[in-house]
Write an enzyme that holds these catalytic residues in place. Structure first.
Site: not given
Ligand SMILES: Cc1ncc(COP(=O)(O)O)c(C=O)c1O
Length: 474
Positions: A328-329, A246, A326, A370, A401-402, A431, A374
């Site tokens: 997401g972020r 990612s 795929e 995060r 408390c960290e 995330y 990370y």
């Molecule tokens: C198999 C798979 N596809 C897609 C994603 C989405 O990644 P991103 O949100 O960085 O695009 C992830 C994230 O962990 C993943 O494990």
């Protein structure tokens, strides 16, 4: 980096912060690529989203709150679908974009994704349940996960999900049995580990070999998994899958991954006489969290990936499979900022004779883990007013408390930042809520969606009763 007895984190910033951080000419200015598209600083100095001032959002919904720009989310989903669809149209009739639900999932986002014509990827039974309960068409769902339980696999088979991405030999056997018991053929992709080191944090890089996901190409584990799937009459192998990590900013790592994945794809055609119809290149497209980051637009990414796939297939004399990705972020992340109220401001003398201003807000690592998990960088701005005070190097911390409860490690904020001010941290759509927790029994914030001058709650704030819901009084 200087060393420090309390650890490196304490020593890196120095007087002027990390080297990438520039003191802004105007501390009130917003860098457009960090902010949802409908955010601006209004005439009274406060931020507005789609015409709604943050002061009104804080007053009506309280803080902290995740504030999502619905049009921004939808427009990024649409851009990915159009960009990849167009780029691959001439090669394989288009491409499918699976929104990676783990980035941020609730019924509203499922509806937005459905209406924008995307597919969706889930990686647990829980995510699948939300997507099903939101009425998403099962054929457009993909299921991932490195350790799916029998129950999760059975649920996916019973629902008739479009694809299940298998991740281990045991899972191939389990899924084959479950599908055979039901007299159906499950559509399966094989998750590969292609051996690419994406330049990202170790915990979000997923295609180097020494990790839990997928079947390594190296050593023949992936080819063996393919043989195992092909041998099962209740499984239909539709393609190979690769996700390399990612927060990736260029197409170079995808190029290597696509080349290696298509290598196995071609070998399968030779060995099994199978022209697999699909190929998934995963997600991982980077977004801007700070001024360091300058992500490529989806159209440029898609064109780059189409060129690589086209070239590789031509060179190997194979038909281009239907491509899917795929993200997401890159869809959810930039659509949202988190709005906090400042509780305390504490200037702390650093060992080099400089000062860092600790600005503590009413959330923290429970609503965004995060930075703690990370070492992720974020930026922020004073959101409820404009200020003419000189900028100071600040660190925005939470109320947990960290000492590692840090939200924004380094940012310049106006020197007159004070209790009662609002701070907005952008790029928290992915995330943050999905990794949120209730550490220290701090209730999770609501998600407020803003569209065309109207704000509404799509995920409500947790209450004290929610915190006690699982606590059995004996
Ligand atoms: C198999 C798979 N596809 C897609 C994603 C989405 O990644 P991103 O949100 O960085 O695009 C992830 C994230 O962990 C993943 O494990």
């Amino acid at each position: 980096m200087r060393t420090h007895e309390a650890g490196a984190l304490h020593a890196v910033a120095g007087a002027r912060g990390p080297t990438w951080l520039r003191e802004p000419a105007d501390v009130n200015a917003l860098l457009p690529r960090l902010w949802p598209r409908n955010v601006e600083r209004g005439p009274d100095g406060s931020l507005t989203m789609a015409g709604v001032p943050v002061t009104a959002i804080a007053e009506r919904f309280g803080t902290p709150a995740y504030v999502v720009d619905e049009d921004d989310f939808r427009s990024r989903a649409r851009e990915f679908r159009t960009a990849f669809g167009n780029a691959f149209a001439g090669l394989c009739g288009g491409a499918d974009v699976y929104y990676a639900a783990k980035a941020f999932l609730c019924r509203a986002t499922v509806r937005w994704v459905a209406e924008e014509g995307l597919h969706i990827d889930v990686c647990t039974g829980g995510e699948l349940a939300v997507v099903q309960r939101a009425g998403f068409p099962a054929g457009r769902i993909g299921l991932h996960g490195n350790n799916k339980s029998e129950t999760e696999l059975a649920r996916a088979v019973d629902a008739g999900v479009g694809r299940i991405v298998v991740d281990s030999q045991q899972e191939i056997e389990r899924l084959a049995r479950l599908a055979a018991d039901r007299g159906v053929k499950a559509r399966v992709m094989v998750r590969l580990t292609v051996g690419v080191e994406a330049h990202t944090h170790e915990y979000i890089a997923t295609a180097h070999e020494d990790q839990k996901f997928g079947f390594p190409l190296a050593g023949g584990a992936a080819a063996a998994a393919v043989r195992a799937v092909v041998a099962e009459p209740s499984l239909e192998l539709t393609g190979l899958h690769s996700h390399i990590g990612s927060q990736i900013f260029d197409t170079a790592a995808f190029e290597v991954a696509a080349r290696r994945t298509l290598g196995l794809h071609a070998e399968i055609a030779d060995e099994h006489g199978l022209a697999l119809p699909e190929l998934d290149l995963g997600g991982g497209f980077g977004i801007a969290y700070t001024s360091q980051d300058d992500p490529l637009p989806p159209a440029v990414l898609a064109a780059g990936m189409a060129e690589i796939v086209g070239q590789e297939c031509r060179a190997r004399g194979i038909k281009v499979p239907r491509i899917s990705v795929e993200p997401g972020r890159a869809i959810a992340g930039p659509s949202t900022f988190t709005l906090y109220e400042v509780g305390t401001v504490k200037p702390v003398e650093l060992d080099a004779g400089s000062t860092r201003t600790y600005v503590a807000v009413d959330g923290g690592m429970s609503d965004n883990i995060r930075a703690a998990l990370y070492d992720a960088d974020y930026s922020c701005t004073l959101a409820n007013r404009r200020s003419s005070a000189a900028a100071v190097l600040a660190r925005v911390v939470g109320k947990h408390c960290e000492s590692g409860d840090i939200l924004v490690k380094d940012e310049f904020l106006p020197g007159d930042v004070r209790p009662g001010d609002l701070i907005a941290v952008p790029a928290t759509g992915a995330y943050a809520r999905s990794l949120a927790n209730t550490y220290n029994h701090v209730p999770r914030p609501p998600v407020v969606a803003v569209h065309d001058g109207q704000a509404r709650v799509v995920v409500r704030r947790e209450t004290e009763d929610d915190l006690l819901r699982f606590d059995v009084d004996d």
